[in-house]
Design an enzyme around this catalytic site. Structure first.
Site, PDB file in Angstrom:
ATOM      1  N   GLU A 118      36.340  47.839  36.096  1.00 47.81           N
ATOM      2  CA  GLU A 118      37.602  48.583  36.020  1.00 47.81           C
ATOM      3  C   GLU A 118      37.507  49.755  35.050  1.00 47.81           C
ATOM      4  OE1 GLU A 118      40.603  45.666  35.149  1.00 47.81           O
ATOM      5  OE2 GLU A 118      40.720  45.000  37.234  1.00 47.81           O
ATOM      6  N   HIS A 141      43.656  44.933  29.034  1.00 45.25           N
ATOM      7  CA  HIS A 141      44.183  44.261  30.222  1.00 45.25           C
ATOM      8  C   HIS A 141      43.955  42.769  30.054  1.00 45.25           C
ATOM      9  CE1 HIS A 141      44.896  42.712  34.138  1.00 45.25           C
ATOM     10  NE2 HIS A 141      43.614  42.498  34.399  1.00 45.25           N
ATOM     11  N   HIS A 143      45.931  38.490  30.991  1.00 49.33           N
ATOM     12  CA  HIS A 143      46.737  37.710  31.927  1.00 49.33           C
ATOM     13  C   HIS A 143      47.677  36.747  31.182  1.00 49.33           C
ATOM     14  CE1 HIS A 143      42.887  38.132  34.607  1.00 49.33           C
ATOM     15  NE2 HIS A 143      43.584  39.255  34.584  1.00 49.33           N
ATOM     16  N   HIS A 213      49.569  39.539  38.565  1.00 50.87           N
ATOM     17  CA  HIS A 213      48.193  39.739  38.104  1.00 50.87           C
ATOM     18  C   HIS A 213      48.093  39.663  36.580  1.00 50.87           C
ATOM     19  CE1 HIS A 213      44.354  42.505  38.305  1.00 50.87           C
ATOM     20  NE2 HIS A 213      44.209  41.507  37.464  1.00 50.87           N
TER      21      HIS A 213
END
Length: 268
Positions: A118, A141, A143, A213
Protein backbone atom coordinates in the site's frame (compact mmCIF):
# COMPACT_ATOMS: atom_id res chain seq x y z
CA UNK A 1 25.46 -1.51 8.62
CA UNK A 2 23.14 0.16 11.13
CA UNK A 3 21.79 3.46 9.84
CA UNK A 4 20.65 4.43 13.35
CA UNK A 5 24.20 4.40 14.72
CA UNK A 6 25.38 7.92 15.62
CA UNK A 7 22.02 9.36 14.55
CA UNK A 8 20.18 9.81 17.87
CA UNK A 9 17.35 11.93 16.45
CA UNK A 10 16.59 9.38 13.74
CA UNK A 11 16.86 6.55 16.25
CA UNK A 12 14.33 8.25 18.55
CA UNK A 13 11.90 8.57 15.66
CA UNK A 14 12.29 4.93 14.66
CA UNK A 15 11.87 3.81 18.29
CA UNK A 16 8.67 5.86 18.45
CA UNK A 17 7.40 3.96 15.41
CA UNK A 18 8.32 0.68 17.13
CA UNK A 19 6.46 1.79 20.27
CA UNK A 20 3.29 2.54 18.31
CA UNK A 21 3.56 -0.78 16.46
CA UNK A 22 3.55 -2.49 19.84
CA UNK A 23 0.44 -0.58 20.92
CA UNK A 24 -1.37 -1.58 17.72
CA UNK A 25 -0.59 -5.25 18.37
CA UNK A 26 -1.44 -5.09 22.08
CA UNK A 27 -4.81 -3.51 21.30
CA UNK A 28 -5.67 -6.32 18.89
CA UNK A 29 -5.70 -3.92 15.94
CA UNK A 30 -2.90 -5.59 13.95
CA UNK A 31 -3.65 -9.26 13.39
CA UNK A 32 -1.03 -11.21 11.44
CA UNK A 33 0.64 -8.66 9.11
CA UNK A 34 -2.31 -6.25 9.20
CA UNK A 35 -1.79 -2.50 9.13
CA UNK A 36 0.90 -0.15 7.90
CA UNK A 37 3.04 2.74 9.11
CA UNK A 38 4.90 5.19 6.87
CA UNK A 39 6.82 8.17 8.25
CA UNK A 40 8.59 11.00 6.43
CA UNK A 41 12.08 11.11 7.97
CA UNK A 42 13.66 13.50 5.45
CA UNK A 43 14.53 16.01 8.19
CA UNK A 44 16.89 13.43 9.73
CA UNK A 45 18.79 12.72 6.49
CA UNK A 46 22.37 13.97 6.72
CA UNK A 47 24.97 14.22 3.96
CA UNK A 48 26.26 10.71 4.65
CA UNK A 49 22.75 9.26 4.34
CA UNK A 50 22.26 11.05 1.03
CA UNK A 51 25.38 9.34 -0.32
CA UNK A 52 24.44 5.86 0.87
CA UNK A 53 24.23 3.37 -2.00
CA UNK A 54 21.02 1.52 -2.73
CA UNK A 55 20.67 -1.99 -1.37
CA UNK A 56 17.80 -2.78 -3.73
CA UNK A 57 16.99 -2.41 -7.37
CA UNK A 58 15.09 0.66 -8.54
CA UNK A 59 11.38 0.12 -7.88
CA UNK A 60 8.45 2.01 -9.38
CA UNK A 61 5.98 3.77 -7.12
CA UNK A 62 3.27 3.50 -9.76
CA UNK A 63 2.61 7.23 -9.80
CA UNK A 64 4.74 10.36 -10.23
CA UNK A 65 4.83 12.57 -7.11
CA UNK A 66 7.01 15.66 -7.69
CA UNK A 67 6.63 16.83 -4.09
CA UNK A 68 8.58 13.79 -2.87
CA UNK A 69 11.79 14.36 -4.85
CA UNK A 70 14.72 13.48 -2.60
CA UNK A 71 12.54 12.51 0.36
CA UNK A 72 13.24 9.66 2.76
CA UNK A 73 10.64 7.44 4.42
CA UNK A 74 10.57 4.68 6.97
CA UNK A 75 8.10 2.04 5.76
CA UNK A 76 6.77 -1.11 7.40
CA UNK A 77 7.70 -4.12 5.30
CA UNK A 78 5.20 -6.04 3.23
CA UNK A 79 4.10 -9.22 5.00
CA UNK A 80 5.74 -8.08 8.24
CA UNK A 81 3.97 -8.18 11.60
CA UNK A 82 3.52 -5.18 13.90
CA UNK A 83 4.48 -7.32 16.90
CA UNK A 84 7.83 -8.04 15.23
CA UNK A 85 8.33 -4.45 14.13
CA UNK A 86 7.86 -3.38 17.76
CA UNK A 87 10.93 -5.45 18.74
CA UNK A 88 13.06 -5.09 15.63
CA UNK A 89 11.99 -2.11 13.51
CA UNK A 90 14.91 -2.25 11.10
CA UNK A 91 14.41 -5.96 10.39
CA UNK A 92 10.70 -5.49 9.69
CA UNK A 93 10.79 -2.22 7.83
CA UNK A 94 13.18 -0.22 5.71
CA UNK A 95 14.27 3.29 4.83
CA UNK A 96 13.68 4.33 1.23
CA UNK A 97 14.89 7.24 -0.90
CA UNK A 98 12.61 8.74 -3.55
CA UNK A 99 14.62 9.22 -6.74
CA UNK A 100 14.84 12.34 -8.88
CA UNK A 101 12.26 11.05 -11.34
CA UNK A 102 9.74 11.22 -8.45
CA UNK A 103 8.26 7.97 -9.76
CA UNK A 104 10.60 5.40 -8.24
CA UNK A 105 12.58 4.62 -5.11
CA UNK A 106 15.39 2.52 -3.71
CA UNK A 107 15.94 0.97 -0.29
CA UNK A 108 19.03 2.32 1.48
CA UNK A 109 18.84 0.66 4.94
CA UNK A 110 19.16 -1.54 6.85
CA UNK A 111 17.92 -4.60 4.97
CA UNK A 112 16.24 -4.95 1.56
CA UNK A 113 12.79 -5.33 3.16
CA UNK A 114 10.19 -4.51 0.51
CA UNK A 115 7.79 -1.78 1.69
CA UNK A 116 4.09 -2.39 2.11
CA UNK A 117 2.08 -3.03 -1.03
CA UNK A 118 0.00 0.00 0.00
CA UNK A 119 3.06 2.28 -0.29
CA UNK A 120 1.59 4.30 -3.22
CA UNK A 121 -1.50 5.15 -1.14
CA UNK A 122 0.66 6.33 1.74
CA UNK A 123 3.02 8.32 -0.49
CA UNK A 124 0.12 10.06 -2.24
CA UNK A 125 -1.01 11.32 1.17
CA UNK A 126 2.53 12.39 2.12
CA UNK A 127 2.91 14.28 -1.15
CA UNK A 128 -0.29 16.18 -0.42
CA UNK A 129 0.96 17.09 3.07
CA UNK A 130 4.17 18.52 1.61
CA UNK A 131 2.25 20.39 -1.10
CA UNK A 132 -0.02 22.04 1.46
CA UNK A 133 2.67 22.62 4.09
CA UNK A 134 0.50 20.86 6.66
CA UNK A 135 3.36 19.60 8.83
CA UNK A 136 1.91 16.07 8.92
CA UNK A 137 4.69 13.49 8.58
CA UNK A 138 3.18 10.15 9.60
CA UNK A 139 0.46 7.87 8.27
CA UNK A 140 -0.95 4.88 10.13
CA UNK A 141 -3.40 2.25 8.89
CA UNK A 142 -4.81 -0.23 11.41
CA UNK A 143 -7.92 -2.28 12.27
CA UNK A 144 -9.53 -1.02 15.52
CA UNK A 145 -12.11 -3.65 16.46
CA UNK A 146 -14.96 -1.49 17.76
CA UNK A 147 -14.65 1.17 15.07
CA UNK A 148 -14.70 -1.45 12.31
CA UNK A 149 -17.72 -3.07 13.97
CA UNK A 150 -19.59 0.25 13.95
CA UNK A 151 -18.83 0.67 10.23
CA UNK A 152 -21.02 -2.38 9.54
CA UNK A 153 -24.10 -0.34 10.52
CA UNK A 154 -25.28 1.56 7.43
CA UNK A 155 -27.02 4.11 9.67
CA UNK A 156 -23.64 5.28 11.00
CA UNK A 157 -22.05 5.95 7.60
CA UNK A 158 -23.70 9.25 6.72
CA UNK A 159 -21.48 12.31 6.86
CA UNK A 160 -20.47 13.07 10.47
CA UNK A 161 -23.06 10.69 11.96
CA UNK A 162 -20.36 8.53 13.54
CA UNK A 163 -18.32 11.61 14.44
CA UNK A 164 -21.25 13.02 16.41
CA UNK A 165 -21.79 9.73 18.28
CA UNK A 166 -18.12 9.30 19.14
CA UNK A 167 -17.59 12.92 20.20
CA UNK A 168 -20.57 12.67 22.54
CA UNK A 169 -19.31 9.63 24.47
CA UNK A 170 -16.52 11.37 26.43
CA UNK A 171 -15.22 14.97 26.36
CA UNK A 172 -11.64 14.01 25.49
CA UNK A 173 -12.65 12.66 22.09
CA UNK A 174 -13.64 16.04 20.72
CA UNK A 175 -10.67 17.67 22.45
CA UNK A 176 -8.08 15.29 21.05
CA UNK A 177 -9.69 14.39 17.71
CA UNK A 178 -11.29 17.76 16.90
CA UNK A 179 -11.84 17.10 13.18
CA UNK A 180 -13.81 13.90 13.76
CA UNK A 181 -13.90 10.84 11.53
CA UNK A 182 -14.26 10.81 7.75
CA UNK A 183 -15.95 7.91 5.98
CA UNK A 184 -14.81 6.12 2.83
CA UNK A 185 -17.34 3.59 1.47
CA UNK A 186 -15.92 0.12 0.88
CA UNK A 187 -13.24 -0.05 -1.80
CA UNK A 188 -10.87 -2.84 -2.75
CA UNK A 189 -7.90 -2.76 -0.30
CA UNK A 190 -4.78 -1.36 -1.92
CA UNK A 191 -6.67 0.04 -4.92
CA UNK A 192 -6.15 3.48 -6.45
CA UNK A 193 -9.84 4.17 -5.88
CA UNK A 194 -9.34 3.67 -2.14
CA UNK A 195 -6.24 5.87 -2.16
CA UNK A 196 -7.95 8.75 -3.94
CA UNK A 197 -11.10 8.53 -1.81
CA UNK A 198 -8.93 8.59 1.31
CA UNK A 199 -6.97 11.59 0.07
CA UNK A 200 -10.22 13.48 -0.52
CA UNK A 201 -11.51 12.76 3.01
CA UNK A 202 -8.16 13.76 4.53
CA UNK A 203 -8.71 17.27 3.22
CA UNK A 204 -11.32 17.62 5.96
CA UNK A 205 -10.39 14.99 8.56
CA UNK A 206 -7.24 13.60 10.20
CA UNK A 207 -8.70 10.10 10.61
CA UNK A 208 -10.70 8.25 7.97
CA UNK A 209 -12.78 5.10 8.40
CA UNK A 210 -12.51 2.56 5.60
CA UNK A 211 -15.89 0.84 5.72
CA UNK A 212 -15.66 -2.78 6.96
CA UNK A 213 -11.85 -2.58 6.90
CA UNK A 214 -10.06 -0.19 9.26
CA UNK A 215 -8.90 3.37 9.71
CA UNK A 216 -6.25 5.53 8.09
CA UNK A 217 -4.81 8.45 10.09
CA UNK A 218 -2.34 11.21 9.44
CA UNK A 219 -0.43 13.00 12.18
CA UNK A 220 2.44 15.35 12.91
CA UNK A 221 4.28 12.22 14.01
CA UNK A 222 3.38 8.56 14.44
CA UNK A 223 2.29 9.05 18.07
CA UNK A 224 -0.08 11.86 17.10
CA UNK A 225 -1.71 9.65 14.47
CA UNK A 226 -2.02 6.80 16.98
CA UNK A 227 -3.46 9.04 19.70
CA UNK A 228 -6.33 10.15 17.51
CA UNK A 229 -7.25 6.57 16.62
CA UNK A 230 -6.95 5.64 20.29
CA UNK A 231 -9.41 8.26 21.55
CA UNK A 232 -11.93 7.40 18.82
CA UNK A 233 -11.60 3.73 19.71
CA UNK A 234 -12.26 4.49 23.40
CA UNK A 235 -15.48 6.27 22.46
CA UNK A 236 -16.55 3.33 20.30
CA UNK A 237 -15.94 0.98 23.24
CA UNK A 238 -18.09 3.17 25.53
CA UNK A 239 -20.90 3.20 22.96
CA UNK A 240 -20.79 -0.56 22.39
CA UNK A 241 -20.48 -1.29 26.13
CA UNK A 242 -23.61 0.79 26.77
CA UNK A 243 -25.52 -1.07 24.07
CA UNK A 244 -24.37 -4.40 25.50
CA UNK A 245 -25.75 -3.27 28.89
CA UNK A 246 -29.11 -2.87 27.19
CA UNK A 247 -29.49 0.86 26.69
CA UNK A 248 -28.76 3.54 24.11
CA UNK A 249 -26.14 5.88 25.63
CA UNK A 250 -27.39 9.40 26.15
CA UNK A 251 -24.16 11.07 25.09
CA UNK A 252 -23.18 14.68 25.62
CA UNK A 253 -25.72 17.19 24.40
CA UNK A 254 -25.09 19.60 21.53
CA UNK A 255 -24.91 22.38 24.11
CA UNK A 256 -22.27 20.53 26.13
CA UNK A 257 -20.16 19.86 23.04
CA UNK A 258 -20.51 23.48 21.93
CA UNK A 259 -19.25 24.52 25.36
CA UNK A 260 -16.25 22.23 24.85
CA UNK A 261 -15.57 23.78 21.46
CA UNK A 262 -15.57 27.30 22.90
CA UNK A 263 -13.59 26.43 26.03
CA UNK A 264 -10.77 24.68 24.20
CA UNK A 265 -10.87 26.78 20.99
CA UNK A 266 -11.59 23.68 18.87
CA UNK A 267 -12.53 23.68 15.18
CA UNK A 268 -16.22 23.56 14.25
Amino acid sequence: MNILQNRPALEREIMKIAEVAGYLWQNGWAERNGGNITVNITEYADDEMRLMPAISDVRPIGITLPELKGCYFYCKGTGKRMRDLARQPMDNGSIIRILDDCASYVIIADNPVAPTSELPSHLIVHARQIATGSGYKATVHTHPIELVAMSHNRAFLGKDVLTRILWSMIPETKAFCPLGLGIVPYQLPGSNDLAMATLKELEEYDVVMWEKHGVFAKGTDVMDAFDQIDVLSKSAKIYISSRCMGFEPEGMSDEQMAEMTRAFHLPR
